[in-house]
Design a protein around this motif. Sequence first.
Motif, PDB file in Angstrom:
ATOM      1  N   GLN A  28      -9.086  -4.703 -30.816  1.00 35.03           N
ATOM      2  CA  GLN A  28      -8.854  -5.920 -30.040  1.00 35.03           C
ATOM      3  C   GLN A  28      -9.685  -5.884 -28.762  1.00 35.03           C
ATOM      4  O   GLN A  28      -9.483  -5.047 -27.897  1.00 35.03           O
ATOM      5  N   SER A  44     -12.746  -2.370 -26.111  1.00 36.81           N
ATOM      6  CA  SER A  44     -11.760  -2.777 -27.115  1.00 36.81           C
ATOM      7  C   SER A  44     -10.596  -1.799 -27.142  1.00 36.81           C
ATOM      8  O   SER A  44     -10.711  -0.650 -26.705  1.00 36.81           O
ATOM      9  N   TRP A 292      -9.016 -11.581 -31.720  1.00 37.78           N
ATOM     10  CA  TRP A 292      -9.563 -10.268 -32.030  1.00 37.78           C
ATOM     11  C   TRP A 292     -11.068 -10.376 -32.315  1.00 37.78           C
ATOM     12  O   TRP A 292     -11.575  -9.859 -33.310  1.00 37.78           O
TER      13      TRP A 292
END
Length: 301
Positions: A28, A44, A292
């Motif tokens: 993500q 991320s 995402w």
Amino acid sequence: MKVLGSGQYRFERVESWPNVPKYFEMGQPSDVAINSSGEIFVLSRGKHPVTIWTPEGDFIGSWGDGMFSATPHGIFIGKNDNVWIVDCGAHVAMEFAPHGELLRTLGNKNSASPTCEGRLVHAQPFNLPTNLAIAPNGDIFVADGYGGHKVHRFNSKGELLLSWGRQGREPGQFELVHNVWIDSRNRVLVCDDENDRVQLFDTEGKYLEEWTLGNPSGICIRDDIVYFAQLQPFEDKSNGRGSGSISLYNLDGVLLSSWDNTAGGNKDTLIGPHDLCVAENGDIYVCEVYGWRVSKFRKIQ
């Protein structure tokens, strides 16, 4: 081509950016930054926290595996191309060499300052920090976001100079210090997300003014244009879709251009924009936490 924005600031969304290698998991995305060579660094929450890409979306490399909590939050690249990561879950800000060597850490890792209620005005950093920015003189301003409700100013050596803010809705108070940037007028712009405003201070923490802005989550200033990512709450929790928008302002707080998640007749134009960065040519890279994904918006020259 669906044109987003208006006037001199019009963009088109680049489909399928970046070119993620087969079997590679980005996780993500939380934040994104660009170094002096134009390489895009994406932070991320996953197996490979820091990934590096070309502007065309080709994979360059990654680092940071196993080095952060489950919720690294912000990334900032200084003029020397060193990479700063603000790890919300670990309560620290860390400086790395471009290839991933840890150089120093601000804060006590995995030890939160007791500021969750915002009652301790002069408490030390950090409690769930979110992001940072570096002023032209090298001073480091850290948004002590979810728990600290403060902005902390360090010198280039990492020595704490001052802190300001506490939880609240009055001028100089914060509900969520989600991001921070320094403009060419030496003002500190603070994204006070849950208060739907951006507060402006001098570098000594003196309140100057505020701009009303819905859920300002991410900020980047390039060539005296202020770019905001506005992360709106979920529209429909059943399908995970969240609204949001990108807005461009001048340094006087005048809106220049904007678009939201429904721009161009596509409800997925933006799926939860959390933060962004801007390339030298004006292209915008946006991390979308609900989607995402990382999206590139090419500036129409």
